[in-house]
Each structure stands twice: as C-alpha cells, then as structure tokens.
Scaffold this motif. Structure first.
Motif, short mmCIF file in Angstrom:
data_model
loop_
_atom_site.label_atom_id
_atom_site.label_comp_id
_atom_site.label_asym_id
_atom_site.label_seq_id
_atom_site.Cartn_x
_atom_site.Cartn_y
_atom_site.Cartn_z
N GLN A 72 15.41 4.70 -24.39
CA GLN A 72 14.70 3.76 -23.71
C GLN A 72 14.08 3.12 -24.98
OE1 GLN A 72 13.68 3.97 -19.94
NE2 GLN A 72 15.88 3.49 -19.91
N LEU A 73 13.30 4.73 -25.41
CA LEU A 73 11.38 4.79 -26.16
C LEU A 73 11.97 4.78 -27.91
CD1 LEU A 73 9.17 4.95 -24.06
CD2 LEU A 73 9.82 2.57 -24.59
N ALA A 74 11.55 4.26 -28.46
CA ALA A 74 11.84 5.02 -29.88
C ALA A 74 10.22 5.59 -30.14
CB ALA A 74 12.53 3.64 -30.69
N ASN A 75 10.41 6.85 -29.68
CA ASN A 75 8.86 7.52 -29.89
C ASN A 75 8.80 7.70 -30.92
OD1 ASN A 75 6.87 9.59 -29.37
ND2 ASN A 75 6.15 8.13 -27.81
N SER A 76 7.84 8.34 -32.33
CA SER A 76 7.60 8.51 -33.27
C SER A 76 7.54 9.46 -33.43
CB SER A 76 6.19 7.71 -33.97
OG SER A 76 5.08 8.17 -33.14
N ARG A 77 7.11 10.35 -32.06
CA ARG A 77 6.91 12.03 -32.02
C ARG A 77 7.95 12.74 -32.21
NH1 ARG A 77 1.87 12.43 -29.50
NH2 ARG A 77 0.99 10.86 -28.45
N ASN A 78 7.79 14.33 -32.67
CA ASN A 78 8.89 14.86 -32.66
C ASN A 78 9.77 14.98 -31.74
OD1 ASN A 78 7.89 15.75 -34.94
ND2 ASN A 78 7.10 17.34 -33.73
N ASN A 264 -2.96 1.14 -15.30
CA ASN A 264 -1.81 1.63 -16.47
C ASN A 264 -2.17 2.46 -17.51
OD1 ASN A 264 1.18 2.18 -16.90
ND2 ASN A 264 1.30 1.66 -14.88
N LEU A 265 -1.35 4.09 -17.48
CA LEU A 265 -1.42 4.49 -18.88
C LEU A 265 -1.15 4.49 -19.80
CD1 LEU A 265 -2.28 8.24 -17.82
CD2 LEU A 265 -4.23 6.59 -17.46
N GLY A 266 0.67 3.79 -19.15
CA GLY A 266 0.85 3.31 -20.35
C GLY A 266 0.79 1.62 -20.85
N GLY A 275 -2.35 1.02 -32.35
CA GLY A 275 -1.52 1.39 -32.75
C GLY A 275 -0.10 1.35 -32.38
N ARG A 276 0.08 1.51 -31.32
CA ARG A 276 0.81 0.88 -30.05
C ARG A 276 0.98 2.46 -30.47
NH1 ARG A 276 -1.75 -3.80 -29.02
NH2 ARG A 276 -0.35 -5.62 -30.50
N GLU A 277 1.81 2.70 -28.95
CA GLU A 277 2.15 4.92 -29.24
C GLU A 277 4.08 4.20 -29.03
OE1 GLU A 277 2.74 8.71 -28.14
OE2 GLU A 277 0.51 7.35 -28.68
#
Length: 546
Positions: A72-78, A264-266, A275-277
């Motif tokens: 659902q998300l494309a997150n840059s974290r590992n 909301n933390l998101g 920079g957006r998460e």
C-alpha cells in the motif's frame, strides 16, 4: 518496575489536562529498583498512546512498515524492499514493552490491590490485544515471564501457539480476555476513568464489546489449526455483545493543537515533514482506480494538479496527476527530489487533504503561503466495526459453511467501511461520497463474490481484497491476514521469493533485496543477551500460517 514517559507530541495534553492529578503525569518515571505508586488515571493514557504510537501509522509504528510489506505504501526504509535486519524494529519492540506493557502491568497489579476492577479489566484486554499483535508479527515472544521487574531478568520466549492457546503454565489470550471481561462486570471505584480512558471514556459496555470482538478475531486467525465452531457460534449468535457500528471502533483520537503537536502521527510524517515519509504504492492506487472505487479521493491526495505540473525527470511513476515511486525501485528517478509533487496519504488514513483535483503543495499549516493542508485529527484505528464484520464473513464462509450469512456479513462490512469514510469526511467538512456510486461498488463486489462457479478461494479473494482496502491506515492485521490466507493477491517482484498468493509485477526497475518475511526479525540485543530466547533469527511461518 519502570514507568516510562512519552514525548510531549504524543501526550494528548489537551485531554489529560482535565484529568485529576495531571500535574504528576510526567512524574511516573522512577527507578526500577525503587518503584513508587502512580495513580491509575495517570498510567492508563500512557499505555493507550504508546499502544497507538507503536502499532499505528507513523515512523514509530508497525503499521507503516506492514503497509509497505502489503504494497500500500512505497517506503524507502529497508523493509520496503523486504530487507530486514536485527535492528529494523527494535524501537517499536522496546516501546511496546517499556512504554505500554510495563505500565499496563502496573495498572493490573496496583488495580487488583486497590480493587479498581474496571481499570484492571481494561488493562487485561489491552494486554491481550498488544500481545496478540506482537505474536502475529514476531512469533515466539516474552509473555508469561515478561514484565516481572527484577525477578526475571531474562524471560523465556513462549511459543506463538502457547500464547494463543495456553498450556505449560501459560494463560491463553482467550482466558486473559475472559478474565478482563469478568473484572469489568465487578462494581468498582472508577476515579478519573472517564477522562483517563482515551479510547472509550470508561464505558464498560464498549470495552466488553471490544473484548468479545477481539476473541472472535483471534479464533478466526487460528481456524486452520483447530475446529473453532463451538467457540465462534455463540459469539456470532449474540452480535449485540460485539462492537456496534463505528462509534465503538477501538481507536485513539488525536487533537488539533500544534504546540505540543497532538495531530495524527502519520499526518505529521507526511504533511508536517517537508521530505515526506511515504509514497503510495502505484499498484494499490491502480487497483482502487481500476475498480472505480469512490474512496480514491479520500485515500490519496495528488499534489500535482495536472500532468504538466511536474517534469518527467522528477518522478519514477506517474499516471495523470498521480506521482509516486515503484516498490523497491532502482530506477534513475527513485531518489530524486519530488516531495512537492508526489501523491500523499489523504484524508481518511491520516487526516490529510481530500483530493478535490486542484492539487497544491501540502504543508503542516494553512498559514504557510502557497500551500494546502489538512487537519490531522483522524483517529488511529486499531480494530473497527467493519473489521469485525469482515471477520464474521470469513467465519461464516470458511467455518460455518453458510454462504448466505457470509454474503450478508460481507455486504455490511463493505458498507461499514464506506460509512467510516463518510464519517471522517463529514467531520472534516469535505464532500460525502455519492450514494449511488457506493451502492454500485458494493453490488459489483457481491456479484463477484457470488458469481457462478466461484470457488472458496475465489470468494476469499474478494472478501480479503475488500478488507485490505478498507483497512488502509492500519497494516498489522493486513500482514497477518495475508500470511494466513494468501489473499489478496498483491503484486511484488518475482525475485522476492514471495509467499503463496503473490504474483509477479514483472517490472524491470522494481526489485526486492530479500524474501517476503513470514515473520519479523527480533532485535539483536534480545538474541545476544537473553540465553532463554532464540539464538538465531527465525524465518519459519507462524503456527496459524498454514
């Protein structure tokens, strides 16, 4: 015993300021060798904020990572490329134990001594919920010997099956919930509870409904391991003892204040952080758009107003004014600066902006010239009425073999998910969905569910896809549902050695750097210093993952 403090941004001070003794709220952090008494009304909100923070949608919560796993998300974290290491989730693991569970255990211990049975019952149900979520993520974890202060410094890791079902001196999650419900029924002083309980305001009926709904959910999750017919039949037969409509959703509400920031933390991560998460996974957007889902403008906010609003050199994936990056992209634009044009999580998941098609650079505040913003007040959902109805539909279909009842529950589940979106939109002052479009969507989904020749697997695909879409904003249960059912058939790269039910994306610039995880890695410190824990990481399926 150690009572941990929470950052001011998470303390919901506007709520707690009205609670008795709030001046001592930040005085609960004491030496573990010399514990002091804390008021129960001071401890309860600490546990609830920590629970929502560590499990919810934020850089500090497990939902952000699991929504990335679930495409659902494309997150840059590992973890966004299936590459997890021993420290990937150490902060969340630690927070769940030291911020939530230790304080929660103190409520149980101290409340039992004081015969404050409502506090005790609430804490026991919270304990069952949090431990069930941790088991579903990690498998074997410290449970029966955990939270014992200095008496057991290196607790054993109880098996996932034993935590669910009991045995070997271990209280099962089901027994723990029943004990909590029983304590809720006892007469007790409830000093400060109405303001301290940030979820149900001290309403014992709602807590009982949630406890029963949690049991139903957990029985459903282990339905492949044993016959649960006798367990779920009485729960389903008396639906009035389960969560009733979305006004009883198990969720933590956020506020509007900025100093301290109680939104909301998101929202803070993707609107207040330049920079957006997160990025939106294109396949998730395409699936909803392709189904003419009326929730699209509530789920996603396109900063770009038209395709001419950005250069092709600043994006990795674009379709109209939807701009994002692919899962695990190693393409030439994957790490380019695109924070002012990428599509963001919208109104429904984080309290961001409803997409009216006009675009605009998102910001933390409406006072910033040339930008647009949202309010950030949407609650962190943890377990909802629509989730309960999806669980009912699955049980009717797979355990009780009643397709008609499954169809009815599925219709109510999908309708409830739309009702929740409209509720959020109404509070925000945004337009509501077109009832005709909603009805058409629901009828199409049900027709697909009951199409001629549909197999049980076909029906599960429809059911679990609808639950998957409805659950955007809370990823832990989606990750569990996918592993135990193989549905919905999300797209991941072929080199990911995917779990069953996943099919290839066949995208040349989309790669993974590891296999799809059947469970998450333990923090390295727990493997190194605890001789009673596992000595190596375990990648095997959980006991309910059949």
């Amino acid at each position: 015993m150690k009572f941990h403090k929470l950052p001011g941004t998470l303390a919901l001070l506007s709520v707690l300021a009205a609670a008795p003794g709030c001046k001592d709220f930040y005085d609960v952090n004491v030496s573990p060798l010399a514990p002091t008494k804390a008021e129960l009304f001071s401890l309860l909100p600490v546990t609830q904020v920590a629970m929502a923070t560590s499990l919810g949608d934020s850089p500090s919560g497990m939902s952000q990572y699991t929504m990335a796993l679930m495409q659902q998300l494309a997150n840059s974290r590992n973890i966004g490329t299936f590459n997890q290491n021993g420290d990937a989730f150490s902060n969340e693991w630690s927070s769940l134990y030291t911020d939530m569970l230790i304080n929660n255990q103190q409520i149980i211990t101290q409340g039992t001594t004081e015969q404050s049975w409502t506090y005790v019952g609430i804490a026991q149900i919270q304990r069952a919920f949090v431990f069930s979520q941790m088991v579903d993520l990690w498998g074997s974890i410290p449970y029966s010997q955990a939270l014992q202060g200095g008496t057991i410094a290196t607790p054993r890791f109880d098996s996932d099956a034993a935590i669910y079902n009991g045995g070997d001196g271990i209280q099962s999650l089901f027994s723990l919930i029943d004990e909590g419900i029983g304590n809720l029924a006892k007469p007790a002083p409830n000093t400060g509870l109405a303001r301290a309980d940030l979820i149900y305001g001290g309403n014992k009926v709602s807590w009982t409904h949630f406890g029963n709904s949690l049991k139903l959910k957990l029985y459903n999750q282990i339905r492949k391991t044993r016959n649960v017919t006798a367990d779920v039949t009485p729960l389903l037969a008396n639906g009035s003892n389960l969560i009733q409509q979305f006004n009883e959703d198990f969720e933590l509400n956020y506020g509007t204040t900025i100093t301290p920031d109680n939104r909301n933390l998101g929202f803070i991560a993707d609107y207040a952080t330049p920079g957006r998460e997160n990025r939106i996974n294109p396949n998730f957007y395409l699936a909803m758009s392709g189904n003419a889902d009326p929730r699209v403008p509530y789920y996603f906010f396109n900063q770009a107003s038209t395709t001419n609003s950005f250069s092709a050199l600043t994006q990795d994936y674009a379709l109209g004014n939807f701009v994002s990056v692919r899962f695990g992209s190693n393409g030439p634009y994957a790490s380019s600066s695109n924070s002012t044009i990428i599509t963001l999580p919208g109104l429904y998941p984080v309290g961001g902006r409803y997409d009216d098609g006009k675009g605009g650079v998102a910001s933390a505040s409406s006072s910033i010239p040339g930008t647009v913003t949202g309010k950030g007040v949407v609650a962190q959902r943890l377990h909802t009425y629509f989730s309960r109805k999806f669980t009912e539909a699955e049980l009717q279909l797979t355990v009780l073999n009643d397709n008609a009842a499954a169809t009815t529950a599925l219709r109510l589940a999908i309708k409830a998910s739309f009702d929740k979106v409209d509720y959020v939109a109404g509070k925000d002052g945004s337009p509501l969905m077109d009832p005709a479009q909603v009805a058409a969507y629901i009828n199409t989904a049900l027709a697909l569910f009951n199409r001629p020749g549909a197999t049980l697997d076909d029906k599960l695909e429809v059911l679990m896809y609808e639950k998957y879409v409805a659950s955007f904003g809370y990823g832990v249960d989606m990750y569990t549902d996918f592993r135990r059912t193989g549905h919905p058939r999300i797209k991941v790269p072929g080199n990911a050695d995917p779990a069953r039910g996943v099919f290839d994306d066949n995208d040349p610039v989309t790669v993974s750097t590891g296999a799809f995880p059947r469970r998450l890695n333990y923090p390295l410190n727990d493997l190194l210093v605890n001789p009673n824990g596992p000595q190596t990481q375990d990648s095997s399926p959980l006991f309910w993952d059949k």
